[in-house]
Write a protein that holds these residues in place. Structure first.
Motif, short mmCIF file in Angstrom:
data_model
loop_
_atom_site.label_atom_id
_atom_site.label_comp_id
_atom_site.label_asym_id
_atom_site.label_seq_id
_atom_site.Cartn_x
_atom_site.Cartn_y
_atom_site.Cartn_z
N LEU A 1 -22.16 90.39 43.51
CA LEU A 1 -22.91 89.27 44.06
C LEU A 1 -23.89 88.66 43.05
N PRO A 2 -24.66 89.45 42.28
CA PRO A 2 -25.56 88.82 41.30
C PRO A 2 -24.81 87.97 40.28
N GLN A 3 -23.69 88.50 39.78
CA GLN A 3 -22.89 87.73 38.82
C GLN A 3 -22.35 86.44 39.46
N THR A 4 -21.98 86.56 40.73
CA THR A 4 -21.46 85.39 41.45
C THR A 4 -22.52 84.32 41.60
N LEU A 5 -23.72 84.72 41.97
CA LEU A 5 -24.81 83.75 42.17
C LEU A 5 -25.19 83.07 40.86
N LEU A 6 -25.28 83.85 39.78
CA LEU A 6 -25.60 83.25 38.49
C LEU A 6 -24.49 82.30 38.03
N SER A 7 -23.25 82.69 38.26
CA SER A 7 -22.13 81.82 37.90
C SER A 7 -22.16 80.52 38.70
N MET A 8 -22.56 80.60 39.96
CA MET A 8 -22.65 79.40 40.79
C MET A 8 -23.76 78.47 40.30
N LEU A 9 -24.88 79.05 39.89
CA LEU A 9 -25.98 78.22 39.37
C LEU A 9 -25.58 77.55 38.06
N THR B 1 -22.58 76.79 37.21
CA THR B 1 -21.61 75.75 37.56
C THR B 1 -22.31 74.51 38.09
N TRP B 2 -23.37 74.69 38.84
CA TRP B 2 -24.15 73.55 39.34
C TRP B 2 -24.68 72.73 38.16
N ILE B 3 -25.20 73.43 37.15
CA ILE B 3 -25.70 72.73 35.97
C ILE B 3 -24.55 72.04 35.24
N LEU B 4 -23.44 72.76 35.09
CA LEU B 4 -22.27 72.18 34.43
C LEU B 4 -21.80 70.92 35.13
N SER B 5 -21.73 70.99 36.47
CA SER B 5 -21.26 69.83 37.23
C SER B 5 -22.18 68.63 37.06
N ALA B 6 -23.49 68.89 37.00
CA ALA B 6 -24.44 67.79 36.80
C ALA B 6 -24.27 67.16 35.43
N GLY B 7 -24.13 67.99 34.40
CA GLY B 7 -23.97 67.46 33.06
C GLY B 7 -22.71 66.63 32.92
N ILE B 8 -21.59 67.16 33.43
CA ILE B 8 -20.32 66.45 33.29
C ILE B 8 -20.26 65.23 34.18
N MET B 9 -20.59 65.40 35.46
CA MET B 9 -20.43 64.30 36.41
C MET B 9 -21.42 63.16 36.16
N VAL B 10 -22.69 63.51 36.02
CA VAL B 10 -23.72 62.47 35.95
C VAL B 10 -23.79 61.84 34.56
N VAL B 11 -23.88 62.68 33.53
CA VAL B 11 -24.08 62.15 32.17
C VAL B 11 -22.78 61.58 31.59
N SER C 1 -16.82 81.48 42.36
CA SER C 1 -18.13 81.00 41.90
C SER C 1 -18.06 79.54 41.48
N PHE C 2 -17.08 79.23 40.65
CA PHE C 2 -16.96 77.88 40.08
C PHE C 2 -16.65 76.86 41.17
N ASN C 3 -15.68 77.16 42.01
CA ASN C 3 -15.24 76.16 42.99
C ASN C 3 -16.21 75.96 44.14
N MET C 4 -16.83 77.04 44.61
CA MET C 4 -17.81 76.88 45.68
C MET C 4 -18.99 76.04 45.22
N ALA C 5 -19.50 76.34 44.03
CA ALA C 5 -20.64 75.57 43.50
C ALA C 5 -20.24 74.13 43.21
N TYR C 6 -19.05 73.94 42.63
CA TYR C 6 -18.61 72.59 42.30
C TYR C 6 -18.34 71.78 43.56
N ALA C 7 -17.85 72.44 44.61
CA ALA C 7 -17.58 71.74 45.87
C ALA C 7 -18.87 71.19 46.46
N ILE C 8 -19.91 72.02 46.43
CA ILE C 8 -21.20 71.60 47.00
C ILE C 8 -21.86 70.56 46.10
N ALA C 9 -22.04 70.92 44.82
CA ALA C 9 -22.74 70.02 43.90
C ALA C 9 -21.91 68.78 43.62
#
Length: 437
Positions: free
Chosen positions: A248-256, A258-268, A380-388
């Motif tokens: 679970l800790p690794q999953t949560l960090l991976s999700m966070l 991914t959230w940053i990754l999605s912001a960088g790629i999508m927005v910028v 981790s990647f898909n759940m975070a990317y789906a939300i963000a």
């Protein structure tokens, strides 16, 4: 990880077969990413053609972004299913299937009748195709990272993930170049009639080519070794449940991350060309040309940070890279109002700053053991990317129009600052990435 495999692969450099695997995986990933994101480059035209002509422009744009977001929202389902079978029966089969599931709907989008022909059936069909794309890409990106990470020596995982992420970014570059060319060649009615269809037809055709080329990929040696030892005791339950119970800790960090990754790629990267046109009056051609320069910066940076992740402590690299991203992204956005002439300097630098996301994949694949690696990275990647990814375009569209045109800047800068904090956490808890070391 399988230590017998690790001991033989630990230090040797990348060999010809490794580069072949990276090349084929990156090519397929690039084309699949191109297929998924070309939608956003033509979102204005799509919104005009697939919704009632009397609908306000802002509303059709929001609905178009809603359909774009639907592709993200369905990703966890596709990712979990493909990862489950990938962890059970092998990475290669799912890795090849995902690209077929992307090529077909992309080609279909290029051939879809518009609202003028089908009325409300047109946006419904567009939504269905978008959902099919989301199912495919949900398995592609985590599968690609897992696949290449298990093919190369452990001390080259950062380089492999960086190169592959650069390859995915190459798909965005390809989309940007195609979009620039289409906007230069086709104007007015020619664009609305069939010009916008060309990128989707090209993407579908190249997707089938990439699927054909992937026939020469081999199953990962780590997975084969695990199968030979019959070491599936930890995966008698669903792999994703093992991930949630024990990692679970690794999953949560991976999700966070991914959230940053999605912001960088999508927005910028993805949303910025439209943002530059609507908020600061840049032409479509100028915006896309600057975007191309930014994507080149991103491609170079992903590989650079991947190399650094192999040589230095990953936490330090993420801290430094995230702070560089904060500075370069701030410089890009805050210079637009009064120093627009610097666009072709500040935007490429911002793209380079975003490239720290190339090291995020290195953490994800190292955080989970072989038996559940695909499922761990995919969930981790898909759940975070789906939300963000699902809510980001809609929220920023609303906030930009209601509050401040700099809303995207504050959003992305805040998240990369979070990235620096995560880097500190990784420095303090070095054992988190022990699975692949």
């Amino acid at each position: 990880m399988d230590h017998s495999v690790t001991s033989t692969l630990q230090s040797h450099p990348l060999q010809a077969q490794d580069y072949k695997t990276l090349a084929l995986a990156s090519l397929g990933g690039a084309l699949e990413f191109y297929d998924f994101i070309i939608f956003v480059f033509f979102s204005t035209t799509i919104g005009h053609l697939f919704f009632p002509p009397d609908m306000p422009g802002w509303l059709s744009q929001i609905q178009t972004f809603g359909i774009f977001a639907a592709g993200y929202l369905i990703r966890p389902f596709g990712g979990i299913v493909m990862a489950h079978f990938g962890d059970k029966f092998g990475r290669k089969k799912m890795f090849t299937l995902s690209i077929l599931l992307m090529a077909l709907p992309t080609l279909c989008i290029g051939l879809l009748p518009t609202y003028a022909t089908l009325n409300y059936a047109a946006p419904i069909l567009l939504l269905i195709m978008r959902l099919c794309q989301g199912l495919a890409v949900g398995g592609e990106v985590p599968g690609a990272w897992t696949f290449v990470a298990e093919h190369v020596p452990p001390r080259r995982v950062g380089l492999a993930c960086g190169i592959l992420t650069s390859g995915l970014s190459l798909g965005i570059l390809f989309g940007s170049l195609i979009s620039t060319a289409i906007n230069m060649i086709f104007v007015g009615e020619a664009m609305n009639t069939w010009g916008w269809r060309i990128p989707f037809i090209i993407g579908g055709g190249f997707g089938f080519l990439a699927m054909y080329l992937r026939r020469w990929l081999k199953e990962t040696p780590i997975f084969i070794a695990m199968q030979q030892r019959k070491s599936h005791e930890s995966t008698q339950r669903l792999p994703v449940l093992t991930v949630l119970i024990y990692y679970l800790p690794q999953t949560l960090l991976s999700m966070l991350l991914t959230w940053i990754l999605s912001a960088g790629i999508m927005v910028v990267i993805l949303m910025a060309p439209i943002y530059l046109q609507q908020q600061f009056g840049f032409s479509a051609t100028e915006s896309l040309q600057a975007n191309t320069c930014a994507i080149i910066g991103l491609i170079i940076s992903c590989t650079v940070y991947g190399v650094l992740a192999d040589k230095f402590m990953l936490g330090k690299i993420i801290i430094i890279g995230s702070m560089i991203a904060v500075i370069t992204i701030a410089g890009f956005y805050f210079s637009l109002e009064h120093h627009a002439e610097l666009l072709f300097i500040t935007y490429p630098l911002a793209g380079f700053g975003v490239g720290i996301v190339g090291s995020f994949a290195c953490f994800m694949v190292k955080a989970f053991p072989t038996a559940v690696r695909y499922s761990g990275v995919s969930f981790s990647f898909n759940m975070a990317y789906a939300i963000a990814g699902g809510i980001t375009p809609l929220l920023l569209s609303v906030f930009t129009n209601l509050f401040s045109k700099l809303a995207p800047a504050f959003y992305v800068i805040s998240l990369f600052a979070l990235g620096a904090i995560i880097g500190i956490i990784l420095l303090i808890n070095k054992h988190i990435t022990k699975e692949m070391t």
